[in-house]
Design an enzyme around this catalytic site. Sequence first.
Site, PDB file in Angstrom:
ATOM      1  CG  PHE A 155      -2.237   0.749   1.033  1.00 22.29           C
ATOM      2  CD1 PHE A 155      -2.944   0.353  -0.181  1.00 22.29           C
ATOM      3  CD2 PHE A 155      -2.730   1.660   1.853  1.00 22.29           C
ATOM      4  CE1 PHE A 155      -4.304   0.781  -0.409  1.00 22.29           C
ATOM      5  CE2 PHE A 155      -3.886   2.216   1.403  1.00 22.29           C
ATOM      6  CZ  PHE A 155      -4.617   1.881   0.499  1.00 22.29           C
ATOM      7  N   GLY A 156       1.684   1.173  -0.973  1.00 24.74           N
ATOM      8  CA  GLY A 156       2.623   2.492  -1.251  1.00 24.74           C
ATOM      9  C   GLY A 156       1.843   3.371  -2.228  1.00 24.74           C
ATOM     10  NE  ARG A 157       6.162   6.524  -3.792  1.00 24.85           N
ATOM     11  CZ  ARG A 157       7.325   6.869  -3.200  1.00 24.85           C
ATOM     12  NH1 ARG A 157       7.566   7.903  -2.524  1.00 24.85           N
ATOM     13  NH2 ARG A 157       8.007   5.765  -3.049  1.00 24.85           N
ATOM     14  NE  ARG A 179       7.784  -4.771   3.510  1.00 25.37           N
ATOM     15  CZ  ARG A 179       8.897  -4.385   2.759  1.00 25.37           C
ATOM     16  NH1 ARG A 179       9.709  -5.187   2.838  1.00 25.37           N
ATOM     17  NH2 ARG A 179       8.852  -3.340   2.196  1.00 25.37           N
ATOM     18  CB  THR A 239       1.044  -3.223 -12.762  1.00 29.50           C
ATOM     19  OG1 THR A 239       0.490  -2.980 -11.331  1.00 29.50           O
ATOM     20  CG2 THR A 239      -0.384  -3.430 -13.488  1.00 29.50           C
ATOM     21  NE  ARG A 241      10.585  -4.126 -11.592  1.00 29.89           N
ATOM     22  CZ  ARG A 241      10.147  -3.027 -12.097  1.00 29.89           C
ATOM     23  NH1 ARG A 241       8.647  -3.134 -12.690  1.00 29.89           N
ATOM     24  NH2 ARG A 241      10.921  -1.891 -12.265  1.00 29.89           N
ATOM     25  CD  GLU A 270       9.265  -7.492 -17.788  1.00 30.39           C
ATOM     26  OE1 GLU A 270       9.832  -6.465 -18.216  1.00 30.39           O
ATOM     27  OE2 GLU A 270       8.370  -7.377 -16.835  1.00 30.39           O
ATOM     28  CG  HIS A 288       7.334  -3.250 -17.913  1.00 31.63           C
ATOM     29  ND1 HIS A 288       8.281  -3.899 -17.349  1.00 31.63           N
ATOM     30  CD2 HIS A 288       6.863  -2.179 -17.287  1.00 31.63           C
ATOM     31  CE1 HIS A 288       8.513  -3.081 -16.457  1.00 31.63           C
ATOM     32  NE2 HIS A 288       7.987  -2.166 -16.075  1.00 31.63           N
ATOM     33  N   GLY A 290       3.210   0.090 -17.783  1.00 32.04           N
ATOM     34  CA  GLY A 290       2.580   0.800 -16.735  1.00 32.04           C
ATOM     35  C   GLY A 290       3.093   2.235 -16.706  1.00 32.04           C
TER      36      GLY A 290
END
Length: 322
Positions: A155-157, A179, A239, A241, A270, A288, A290
């Site tokens: 739940f980061g940016r 975490r 989305t 890694r 990839e 890729h 994103g």
Amino acid sequence: MPKPKVLVTRAWPEAVEARLKANYDVTLNPEDVIHSASDLRAAAGEYDAILPTVTDRLGADVIQPGGRLRFIGNCGVGYSHIDVAAAKAAGIVVSNTPDVLSDCTADIAMTLLLMVARRAGEGERFLRAGLWEGWRPGQLIGRKVSGATIGIVGFGRIGQAMAARARHGFGMKVLVQNRSPIAPEVLAAYGARQVASLDELLPEVDFLSLHCPGGAANRHLIDARRLALMRPDAFLINTARGEVVDEAALAEALAAGRLAGAGLDVYEEEPKVTAALMGMENAALLPHLGSATRETRDAMGHRAVDNLDAFFAGREPPDRVA
Ligand code: 8YV
């Protein structure tokens, strides 16, 4: 004083390259050819700074103490392709480009979620193959997104940008696994609830969207055991890694009908995408994309150069990660 010698590994937006040319002794890559490991090793001996992207593996074999290299300004938020411990040991400072790509990455995650739930890729392939004979009540029936439950891992940016879209755009119920504990007011902004563990989250969700970092710590976080904890009618969106998901286990779960579908923008090796995934109608597969918008790529480039400028001006790079 001679200008710092800087290697930009790939072709970057014009305005960013112009800014680099004005202030550095810069080597650009207009042909956009991927550098080999031995090129990068040589560059670490010859350049003061390297500005890499996800396609440049900067491992301990490349980052060695005693070279000329002092700064690595990654263009991208994820930096699992850089051996940060080796950089630290060699006294090399590393930065990334957070914030500027959160919206576009969340947009692609939502694109994949909608594609796979509403069978958009499948529908387009069907139509373009000339197979559409007109509307039928039972044709390509998907799953309703609005009001469904989404589980967000990390739940980061970017995770929060995804939660905003899910909650405020689609009225979804948002569950979060992270975490560290998330502040109640942050959760409240998305009507979200944090669950105690990933294992607890998995059986609860219709959609699982991954927004955690890659790297060794999260390698195969979603493995066969955890896929089996998801409901057979649930969907996985990645989305983050490629290494976060055991791709072979995912393909098996999809083939066996133990998972309804997957939307992927990133892959374990990839640009290789396995034949098993390629053949799967219930997988939406993007290359890729994103952060692939004009606005975001410009902002990423400028952000990487802001960090470079700070470093060579003797200031702390604002997005220093090592
Ligand atoms: C970038 C990404 O385009 O920023 C990231 O972590 O995954 C992508 O959106 C890529 O990493 C460029 O280096």
